[in-house]
Enzyme design. Structure first.
Site, mmCIF file in Angstrom:
data_model
loop_
_atom_site.group_PDB
_atom_site.id
_atom_site.type_symbol
_atom_site.label_atom_id
_atom_site.label_comp_id
_atom_site.label_asym_id
_atom_site.label_seq_id
_atom_site.Cartn_x
_atom_site.Cartn_y
_atom_site.Cartn_z
ATOM 1 N N TYR A 117 -13.161 6.537 -4.211
ATOM 2 C CA TYR A 117 -11.814 6.112 -4.584
ATOM 3 C C TYR A 117 -10.863 7.295 -4.648
ATOM 4 O O TYR A 117 -11.231 8.358 -5.168
ATOM 5 C CB TYR A 117 -11.825 5.516 -5.994
ATOM 6 C CG TYR A 117 -12.179 4.074 -6.061
ATOM 7 C CD1 TYR A 117 -11.265 3.104 -5.683
ATOM 8 C CD2 TYR A 117 -13.420 3.669 -6.535
ATOM 9 C CE1 TYR A 117 -11.586 1.758 -5.768
ATOM 10 C CE2 TYR A 117 -13.738 2.330 -6.620
ATOM 11 C CZ TYR A 117 -12.825 1.377 -6.236
ATOM 12 O OH TYR A 117 -13.144 0.052 -6.324
ATOM 13 N N ASP A 163 0.849 -1.201 0.000
ATOM 14 C CA ASP A 163 0.000 0.000 0.000
ATOM 15 C C ASP A 163 0.889 1.257 0.000
ATOM 16 O O ASP A 163 0.562 2.268 -0.628
ATOM 17 C CB ASP A 163 -0.935 -0.001 1.218
ATOM 18 C CG ASP A 163 -2.292 0.618 0.922
ATOM 19 O OD1 ASP A 163 -2.329 1.601 0.167
ATOM 20 O OD2 ASP A 163 -3.315 0.137 1.451
ATOM 21 N N HIS A 176 -8.719 -4.266 7.020
ATOM 22 C CA HIS A 176 -7.711 -3.357 6.457
ATOM 23 C C HIS A 176 -8.294 -1.950 6.471
ATOM 24 O O HIS A 176 -9.355 -1.709 5.896
ATOM 25 C CB HIS A 176 -7.397 -3.806 5.016
ATOM 26 C CG HIS A 176 -6.490 -2.900 4.246
ATOM 27 N ND1 HIS A 176 -5.132 -3.149 4.101
ATOM 28 C CD2 HIS A 176 -6.721 -1.746 3.569
ATOM 29 C CE1 HIS A 176 -4.585 -2.193 3.365
ATOM 30 N NE2 HIS A 176 -5.527 -1.326 3.018
ATOM 31 N N HIS A 199 -8.002 2.495 6.320
ATOM 32 C CA HIS A 199 -7.303 3.721 5.927
ATOM 33 C C HIS A 199 -7.711 4.822 6.891
ATOM 34 O O HIS A 199 -8.781 4.778 7.504
ATOM 35 C CB HIS A 199 -7.601 4.084 4.468
ATOM 36 C CG HIS A 199 -6.773 3.285 3.514
ATOM 37 N ND1 HIS A 199 -5.571 3.716 3.015
ATOM 38 C CD2 HIS A 199 -6.964 2.041 3.013
ATOM 39 C CE1 HIS A 199 -5.051 2.789 2.225
ATOM 40 N NE2 HIS A 199 -5.885 1.752 2.201
ATOM 41 N N HIS A 251 1.923 3.217 -3.281
ATOM 42 C CA HIS A 251 1.178 4.378 -3.786
ATOM 43 C C HIS A 251 1.831 5.678 -3.322
ATOM 44 O O HIS A 251 1.994 6.619 -4.091
ATOM 45 C CB HIS A 251 -0.261 4.368 -3.249
ATOM 46 C CG HIS A 251 -1.124 3.267 -3.774
ATOM 47 N ND1 HIS A 251 -1.465 3.162 -5.098
ATOM 48 C CD2 HIS A 251 -1.725 2.225 -3.147
ATOM 49 C CE1 HIS A 251 -2.247 2.102 -5.265
ATOM 50 N NE2 HIS A 251 -2.423 1.509 -4.094
#
Lengths: 336, 336
Positions: free
Chosen positions: B283, B12, B192, B194, B15
């Site tokens: 997104y 991750d 998971h 964010h 990115h």
């Protein structure tokens, strides 16, 4: 439910920018906070009124000038000041009040509310909204916090804050403290978080659920240690949770982006050091001493901070850090 | 209780560093993760195996070389790869397995588990620990997630992940999803997060309390958007909460400080943009399009993102962003 958000960017954030706020910066931030409908925001040296000193860090600009600039931008927001008895004086508080400040937060160690009695009384007599601010609240058991909060209330505080100065609390710690205060007090309750364990906002939500009606934040999380609850993120999440804050989210984000982000001297991340400060539950001012002592005795600074945390050392006990380091080093030598 | 921490810094985080990881960086991070006792860590392009492309960003170094370097440093940790069917191929998975990878995570949009069936079966046949990874899990109602997770389980997945790709969830969203899966599935469950709403760690704790036994993090929170749950902070907090992770905290902090911090290209903060992505639940790839459309039609990008979020647009529907922008602009013109 209506919540009162208090932004501390221009006070706790002072630590993060080494007390370098300028009149122009404060004016721009104050203008943005006022336009965003943030009801209260605080302007003072990071260690409160009178904090500018060699010991706590010299302010680039006289804080009274910063306060004056902030007040002049406010049409709806009200300006708060922080005062730690022993650092700030009653004269400092009177000067701030004469500039149009509307709230005074009197901050003491969680076990020392009594040293704030006279300042609370003075703030009331000056017509200010008056707050008792219990720092390092993670260090005292619930009964002690209740006892100390009741003292603040008895002096005339209209709001008592649980302050997680070291960013050491987890939601259950917050819930038990705020719930106990909600049962024991008549006055309103506030909560001030730091993000050293990445739980500032979760802790703030726990505080609200337990009865807090005043919650602190700072834009871009600018503040001591790993920073505070991030005001603009809190505003968004509280809206999602159905609380009323009266805050215009886009306006606040613009202020954070356009005014605060450019003045930051380093990112407000959770570094290894700020994580350990929260994990050990010690004052951020201990870090430099622990690093020096670690080098002197050839040990890991984190072992020192963890031990000092276990011993519940408080500000002023910096000598203990060197004793602990010496002990750790001598113990290590015994083991072959 | 024993929890399985899976570090995604080297996937991750790709990115966040624009897919620029080098063999030396991966080797150093892998060495540190292995020495810290982190049981699993993932190495792939940010968009999974085969992600290196003009569309998703070209990798500086062939990911198979990075995977090989990571595997070579492991004595106890196991290396995972991510694969999005349609981006990565079965051949990519076979190549990774031949390099000594021990876990494959097959990632699909939360409503499209069926496109992962063959990859799950292949991963099982290769002897890999096999995971179904339901991305953008905030977008589907609980019943839909249960249905899709059961599909993954029926294909042979040994773990099914709830993945909050947009950082849009709050703890109650996590609790209801993980609890429902715990009731409906036999296999293990992962989560998971964010950090776009500053709730990554709080959400992770909610997931664990609801039954998740696999939890993702990244060192220094390095990841897409506002980054992930910060692995070293999670390790400290889980220890405080009494969970066993088997992680050596100091070692992990050293790796975060010495290996990851120096390679970061920008701080992993919650910016105005990442906050709105989480708040709107869209997104991160939509951001640039929304900014372009906002400029073209003279409106606020945030209004576009909020509207697109309400419409539950998914990856591939980027055209919708321009339609929404045009609509918002024309509506505005009607009002004088």
């Amino acid at each position: 439910m209506k919540l009162n958000v208090l932004d501390v960017t221009l006070r706790d954030g002072s630590h993060s920018v080494r007390h370098s706020f300028t009149v122009e910066q404060v004016r721009a931030a104050a203008k943005g906070l006022n336009a965003s409908g943030v009801p209260y925001f605080e302007v003072s040296h990071g260690d409160g009124l009178g904090g500018s000193s060699l010991q706590y860090g010299l302010s680039k600009t006289d804080e009274l000038k910063l306060i004056e600039a902030a007040v002049s931008e406010c049409t709806t927001s009200q300006v708060s000041v922080l005062l730690l008895p022993g650092i700030g004086t009653k004269e400092d508080l009177q000067s701030a009040a004469s500039l149009g400040v509307k709230m005074a937060r009197i901050a003491t160690h969680v076990t020392e509310a009594d040293i704030g009695a006279q300042h609370i009384e003075l703030a009331r007599s000056l017509g200010l909204k008056t707050v008792g601010f219990l720092m390092m609240s993670h260090m005292a058991p619930v009964e002690k916090i209740v006892e100390q909060a009741k003292l603040f209330e008895s002096y005339g505080a209209e709001i008592v804050y649980v302050t997680d100065s070291a960013g050491a609390m987890l939601p259950k710690d917050v819930t038990e403290r705020i719930s106990a205060l909600r049962q024991a007090l008549q006055c309103e309750i506030g909560f001030h978080a730091h993000n050293n364990l990445s739980m500032a906002l979760a802790n703030t939500i726990a505080a609200i659920k337990a009865g807090a009606t005043y919650v602190d934040g700072s834009m871009r999380a600018l503040g001591a240690g790993a920073g505070n609850t991030q005001t603009e993120v809190m505003a968004a999440v509280l809206e999602r949770l159905g609380y009323e804050t009266g805050i215009d989210l886009y306006n606040l984000i613009d202020t954070a982006n356009d005014v605060i982000a450019p003045l930051m001297q380093q990112p407000q991340e959770i570094t290894g050091s700020s994580l350990i400060l929260g994990y050990a539950g010690v004052y951020s001012s201990f870090l430099l001493h622990a690093q020096n002592a670690a080098e002197q005795f050839g040990i890991d600074e984190r072992d020192i901070l963890m031990k000092v945390g276990e011993m519940k050392a408080v500000g002023g006990q910096e000598d203990l850090i060197y004793e602990v380091a010496q002990n750790l080093a001598s113990k290590r030598e015994v083991v072959p």
